[in-house]
Design an enzyme around this catalytic site. Structure first.
Site, PDB file in Angstrom:
ATOM      1  N   SER A 176     -11.110 -34.450 -66.817  1.00  0.00           N
ATOM      2  CA  SER A 176     -10.519 -34.939 -68.065  1.00  0.00           C
ATOM      3  C   SER A 176      -9.404 -35.945 -67.793  1.00  0.00           C
ATOM      4  O   SER A 176      -8.291 -35.822 -68.288  1.00  0.00           O
ATOM      5  CB  SER A 176      -9.993 -33.770 -68.898  1.00  0.00           C
ATOM      6  OG  SER A 176      -9.866 -34.153 -70.252  1.00  0.00           O
TER       7      SER A 176
ATOM      8  N   SER B 137      -9.549 -34.124 -75.820  1.00  0.00           N
ATOM      9  CA  SER B 137     -10.312 -34.853 -74.805  1.00  0.00           C
ATOM     10  C   SER B 137     -11.819 -34.821 -74.987  1.00  0.00           C
ATOM     11  O   SER B 137     -12.525 -35.464 -74.206  1.00  0.00           O
ATOM     12  CB  SER B 137      -9.957 -34.329 -73.413  1.00  0.00           C
ATOM     13  OG  SER B 137      -8.776 -34.947 -72.953  1.00  0.00           O
TER      14      SER B 137
ATOM     15  N   LYS C 140     -13.531 -38.188 -75.062  1.00  0.00           N
ATOM     16  CA  LYS C 140     -14.018 -38.885 -73.866  1.00  0.00           C
ATOM     17  C   LYS C 140     -15.538 -38.953 -73.822  1.00  0.00           C
ATOM     18  O   LYS C 140     -16.109 -39.793 -73.111  1.00  0.00           O
ATOM     19  CB  LYS C 140     -13.487 -38.210 -72.611  1.00  0.00           C
ATOM     20  CG  LYS C 140     -11.978 -38.344 -72.413  1.00  0.00           C
ATOM     21  CD  LYS C 140     -11.537 -37.662 -71.133  1.00  0.00           C
ATOM     22  CE  LYS C 140     -10.054 -37.883 -70.853  1.00  0.00           C
ATOM     23  NZ  LYS C 140      -9.164 -37.151 -71.763  1.00  0.00           N
TER      24      LYS C 140
END
Length: 469
Positions: free
Chosen positions: A299, A119, A122
């Protein structure tokens, strides 16, 4: 195969920022945690000069460097390498540390070797959507009605890609604070006193598969993954309080609309906006800056994929998983001057086949932090304020609370990343000499996740407490 509980730090530690982050009350969107079982954390974030005592009561790890002195890479390496050699991180550890002010690489280990970012990917999505849409952009959802012709009586929910539109009513809390409400659309429609014979959900703003072929079969539906459709409510949940998200969130949103207009048994289908349909109401999401913070704090994969498609729209790329990933790469390289390669296949990092380098991750953070500090009104400020704070907020709220990582509490601001065998951390710290440093650490051949995360936290703390001038 075990999937992430939370898939996958600091800019100026201004008390106002930290209080704001706490006050937003972000909802845990992946796995519920019992407050009673969470370790104790400091009542306020600690500062960069806090004593670096470990659980055994060891002395501070380093002494402050004289202000303005340059970091000696050799000194930083001596502090950081032992932490990166922790057995829990496995043999596949990549790391880079950059001085934000000068751009000088202070430490590098496999910096240009691609690895699974989880993640931390992102961060690229956040930077790209802020650079294209801007922090104040709001995503519109429309309600249209057909009053005549063969489609007479059709009510159409037209999605623009807002993942946070909520079906919450009355005292029910939405999954995302500040979200636009389906109830607002319903009130406006009821005022028209029109008869409804069927409901259509229009997903035309998005294209391609709703579930990435690069994702695991267990990812959708799950607590952290849903089908990615232009129409959805509450992050792809069938109801505001649902834990598991939906594989068909557009149809679930249509069913919520039917229930809200008092006709829960109406047929709900997917389709294009019929000829002759007229908009009767519209609502807008919270600003992109808010969506970015909600995405980064917890997240949230669904927000990430929907925001990635906003980048594709602006860039005139196909509004699909691969089109959005391509658009993000292009924007990051063109607008921020950071080369990130061609390894991204989605906007969330949920795909195990995603590949990024720590040089790319640290470079994006450096570009965003530098732009935000320039005083030029950079749109990238929401990326900085959205990063979780160690032992304080988001996916770091229960980390850095004990042991030798405790000195990083309130100091490290970072995006986490977790997949099976992958643990990553990328963020910002002020070291003891007052220098703002961007770092990225990627370990994609780890053992148990809790031990790997603890090792990453120790490494980030070593950077933050380095008096390496």
């Amino acid at each position: 195969m075990t999937r992430p509980l939370r898939t996958a730090g600091g800019v100026l530690l201004i008390v106002v920022l930290l209080c704001a982050a706490a006050a937003l009350g972000y909802v845990e969107t992946h796995a519920a945690r019992s407050p009673a079982s969470a370790p104790a954390r400091p009542s306020t974030p600690t500062g960069a000069g806090a004593s670096a005592l470990d659980s055994a009561g060891a002395a501070p790890a380093s002494t402050p460097a004289p202000p303005g002195t340059a970091v000696r890479p050799s000194a930083l390496a001596r502090r950081l390498r032992p932490a990166l050699a922790a057995g829990a991180l496995g043999p596949g550890v990549h790391a880079e540390v950059i001085d934000v002010l000068t751009g000088r690489v202070l430490f590098g280990n496999g910096s240009d070797a691609p690895g699974a970012p989880a993640s931390t990917a992102k961060l690229l999505t956040a930077a790209a959507v802020l650079a294209t849409r801007g922090p104040q952009y709001r995503i519109t959802t429309r309600l249209a009605y057909v009053a005549s012709g063969t489609a007479r009586g059709t009510l159409v929910l037209v999605g623009g890609g807002d993942p946070t539109l909520t079906a919450a009513t009355g005292s029910t809390h939405p999954a995302y604070p500040g979200a636009a409400r389906l109830a607002s659309l319903v009130r406006a429609f009821r005022a028209t006193h029109r008869h409804v014979s069927r409901i259509v959900v229009d997903d035309a703003a998005f294209a391609g598969p709703t579930v990435s072929p690069a994702w695991d079969a267990d990812d959708v539906p799950s607590s952290y993954g849903a089908g990615i459709t232009a129409v959805m409510t509450d992050g792809g949940r069938a109801s505001p309080g649902a834990v598991v998200r939906s594989a068909a969130p557009d149809l679930a949103a249509g069913a919520e609309l039917a229930a809200r207009i008092g006709s829960p048994h109406l047929p709900v289908t997917r389709g294009a906006l019929p000829s002759g349909a007229r908009t009767v109401a519209s609502v807008r999401s919270a600003p992109v800056s808010t969506l970015i913070e909600q995405m980064l704090q917890e997240s949230d994969n669904v927000i990430a994929e929907c925001l990635a498609r906003q980048v594709a729209m602006v860039e005139h790329d196909p509004v699909t998983f691969t089109g959005a990933a391509r658009a993000i790469r292009a924007v990051v390289q063109r607008r921020l001057g950071v080369r990130v390669g061609a390894g991204m296949v989605d906007g969330s990092g949920l795909a195990a086949s995603d590949r990024l380098t720590v040089a790319g991750l640290a470079g994006v953070l450096r570009a965003a932090a530098g732009a935000s500090d320039s005083g030029s009104g950079s749109p990238l400020g929401a990326l900085m304020s959205g990063l979780p704070v160690a032992a304080w907020s988001g996916t770091l709220d229960d980390r850095y609370v004990s042991g030798s990582a405790r000195a990083g509490a309130g100091v490290v601001r970072a995006k986490t990343g977790t997949l099976t065998g992958v643990s990553t951390l990328a963020g910002l710290v002020h070291d003891r000499g007052g220098r703002l440093l961007a770092f990225a650490i990627l370990a994609d051949r780890t053992g148990a996740t809790p031990q790997a995360e603890a090792a990453l936290d120790v490494a980030a703390t070593r950077i933050a407490t380095c008096g390496c001038g």
